[in-house]
Design an enzyme around this catalytic site. Structure first.
Site, short mmCIF file in Angstrom:
data_model
loop_
_atom_site.label_atom_id
_atom_site.label_comp_id
_atom_site.label_asym_id
_atom_site.label_seq_id
_atom_site.Cartn_x
_atom_site.Cartn_y
_atom_site.Cartn_z
N HIS A 230 0.82 -1.22 0.00
CA HIS A 230 0.00 0.00 0.00
C HIS A 230 0.85 1.27 0.00
O HIS A 230 0.99 1.95 1.00
CB HIS A 230 -1.09 0.01 1.08
CG HIS A 230 -0.72 -0.44 2.47
ND1 HIS A 230 0.31 0.13 3.19
CD2 HIS A 230 -1.26 -1.39 3.28
CE1 HIS A 230 0.37 -0.44 4.39
NE2 HIS A 230 -0.56 -1.37 4.45
N ASN A 233 0.75 4.69 2.18
CA ASN A 233 0.20 4.45 3.52
C ASN A 233 1.21 3.70 4.38
O ASN A 233 1.81 2.73 3.93
CB ASN A 233 -1.10 3.66 3.44
CG ASN A 233 -2.17 4.41 2.68
OD1 ASN A 233 -2.65 3.98 1.63
ND2 ASN A 233 -2.55 5.56 3.21
N ARG A 241 14.55 16.42 0.69
CA ARG A 241 15.95 16.09 0.97
C ARG A 241 16.11 14.61 1.34
O ARG A 241 17.22 14.09 1.38
CB ARG A 241 16.52 16.97 2.09
CG ARG A 241 16.92 18.36 1.58
CD ARG A 241 17.63 19.18 2.66
NE ARG A 241 16.71 19.60 3.70
CZ ARG A 241 15.98 20.73 3.63
NH1 ARG A 241 16.05 21.52 2.57
NH2 ARG A 241 15.18 21.06 4.63
N ASP A 262 -9.52 3.53 -2.54
CA ASP A 262 -10.86 3.73 -1.97
C ASP A 262 -11.20 5.20 -1.79
O ASP A 262 -12.26 5.54 -1.27
CB ASP A 262 -10.99 2.99 -0.63
CG ASP A 262 -10.04 3.53 0.43
OD1 ASP A 262 -9.16 4.35 0.09
OD2 ASP A 262 -10.17 3.13 1.61
N HIS A 265 -7.72 6.13 1.64
CA HIS A 265 -6.30 5.88 1.90
C HIS A 265 -5.40 6.74 1.02
O HIS A 265 -4.33 7.16 1.47
CB HIS A 265 -5.97 4.39 1.66
CG HIS A 265 -6.41 3.51 2.77
ND1 HIS A 265 -7.72 3.16 2.97
CD2 HIS A 265 -5.71 2.91 3.78
CE1 HIS A 265 -7.80 2.36 4.05
NE2 HIS A 265 -6.60 2.21 4.54
N ASP A 288 -6.97 -4.36 0.72
CA ASP A 288 -6.59 -4.33 2.15
C ASP A 288 -7.87 -4.40 2.99
O ASP A 288 -7.96 -3.80 4.07
CB ASP A 288 -5.79 -3.06 2.47
CG ASP A 288 -5.01 -3.18 3.79
OD1 ASP A 288 -4.94 -4.29 4.34
OD2 ASP A 288 -4.52 -2.14 4.27
N ALA A 323 -7.51 1.38 9.67
CA ALA A 323 -7.31 -0.03 10.00
C ALA A 323 -7.84 -0.89 8.86
O ALA A 323 -8.88 -1.53 8.97
CB ALA A 323 -8.01 -0.37 11.31
ZN LIG Z 1 -3.10 -4.96 5.33
ZN LIG Z 2 -0.90 -2.43 6.20
#
Ligand SMILES: [Zn+2]
Ligand SMILES: [Zn+2]
Length: 399
Positions: A230, A233, A241, A262, A265, A288, A323
């Site tokens: 991902h 994320n 830098r 989605d 995220h 995910d 989550a």
């Molecule tokens: Zn995951």
């Molecule tokens: Zn994850």
């Protein structure tokens, strides 16, 4: 060869009951580089037997009515859905999760775990290995416990650890060859060696939940890492830098980047940017997804942590970190086209062809003669009206 079940699928006309050859015609058939409009697809048993443009060479068994046909989706990163989780290691529950996502077009799926005690992971990996051997799962994805406490997201920071060689071996061995992807933070002690170990075992090493610098991420790629878990994320953000893992992974053609499309995220523009930078073959859409996917808002579990879902957005009850998602692959595909502006064939590559390639699966991921007959039929709004898995229509498919 399995006999096709009835084709009396929602919204589709035709009935091929009793035959194992079926001609689907009159739709838009999405290939890797173009759309056949109109196009046809012939299915024989569990295989794609023909594909072409224009009128079909024989009368159609199923009139697609202008609908869009894309290859079955391949999800590299998914923890649960429909109220269930892979993380419990319960075989019945795992089968239900896979079936839930199959109704949304995912015909090839990994089973992603989250950080837990080693003995618990060993138990769950061993249980899921049986389902992978049976073909229900494409493999097991270990996300944790070898992640950065600085980028732990929804992983229990108290259970994160450095990837010591024997521990890595222990979990790989528990999977009997079915652990096909391991997400880890390469900057941890033993991280680069672990990348090498994972690759040597025939699995994909993925860089994620990481605070690695640009230089260390480059070393991980040199050690054999080929996926960004991902992207954007749970990784050190871009700084002019210290470009960090994001720029290293975007720039290197050896890496495929996962994106959770989605709209929560990552902004839709970031998916478009990733495709522009990587090229059409360098981005894999993933869900995910966690247990709450397809369910009502409320309280859920992800591994050992409590998650609250509000408005379809899953966050840890404590701290509020994202989550996982409540995304399905059909919604990801729709968002990639509608919100990010990707062409149908580009989105189909990101949802099917590219993730299949990451896993080395030559049998799925494209509408090509000889591949498994995994198809998703979408209406004009890109909502699922039917799903075919290995030549059989899936009961209850739909968005
Ligand atoms: Zn995951
Ligand atoms: Zn994850």
């Amino acid at each position: 060869m399995p006999v096709l079940r009835s084709l009396m699928v929602a919204g589709l006309d035709g009935d091929a009951r009793g035959t194992d050859v079926s001609m689907l015609a009159g739709g838009r058939v999405v290939l890797g580089d173009r759309v056949l409009d109109p196009g046809w697809v012939e299915v024989a048993g569990d295989r794609l037997a023909g594909v072409g443009e224009g009128a079909p060479p024989r009368p159609a068994d199923v009139d697609l009515g202008g609908r869009v046909v894309v290859p079955g989706f391949v999800d590299l990163h998914v923890h649960g859905g429909g109220g269930g989780s892979y993380t419990t290691g319960d075989e019945h529950e795992a089968a239900q999760v896979a079936a839930f996502h199959r109704r949304h077009g995912t015909t090839t799926t990994m089973a992603s775990l989250v950080t837990a005690e080693l003995a618990e992971l060993e138990r769950v990996v061993a249980a899921l290995a049986d389902l992978a051997v049976d073909g229900l799962l494409a493999g097991v994805h270990l996300e944790g416990p070898w992640l950065s406490p600085r980028q732990c997201g929804a992983h229990d920071p108290g259970l994160l650890r450095d990837p010591e060689g024997p521990e890595v071996e222990r979990l790989l061995r528990a999977g009997r060859g079915t652990v096909r992807m391991v997400t880890l933070a390469p900057e941890l002690d033993g991280g680069l060696a672990a990348v090498g170990r994972v690759v040597q075992a025939g699995a994909v090493a993925a860089v994620g939940h990481t605070d690695a610098t640009y230089a260390v991420t480059r070393e991980a790629l040199d050690a054999g890492a080929t996926v960004a878990t991902h992207l954007f994320n749970a990784m050190r953000p871009v700084h002019h830098r210290e470009p960090g893992p994001v720029v290293a992974l975007l720039d290197d053609p050896r890496a495929t980047v996962e994106v959770i499309a989605d709209g929560v995220h990552v902004h839709p523009a970031m998916l478009r940017r990733a495709v522009t930078t990587k090229g059409v073959g360098g981005v894999a859409l993933v869900t995910d997804a966690m247990a709450a996917t397809g369910m009502a808002d409320g309280d859920y579990q992800l591994g050992g942590l409590r998650v609250e879902v509000l408005g379809g957005v899953a966050r840890l009850a404590e701290g509020g970190a994202l989550a996982g998602s409540t995304l399905t692959m059909d919604a990801a595909f729709r968002g990639a086209v509608r919100d990010s502006g990707l062409a149908l064939e580009v989105a189909a590559r990101a949802a099917s062809t590219t993730p299949a390639g990451v896993l080395g699966l030559a049998d799925v991921g494209a509408i090509e003669v000889g591949r498994r007959a995994d198809l998703v039929v979408l209406d004009q709004d890109l909502r699922v009206t039917a799903v075919m898995a290995a030549g059989a229509w899936v009961d209850g498919a739909g968005s």
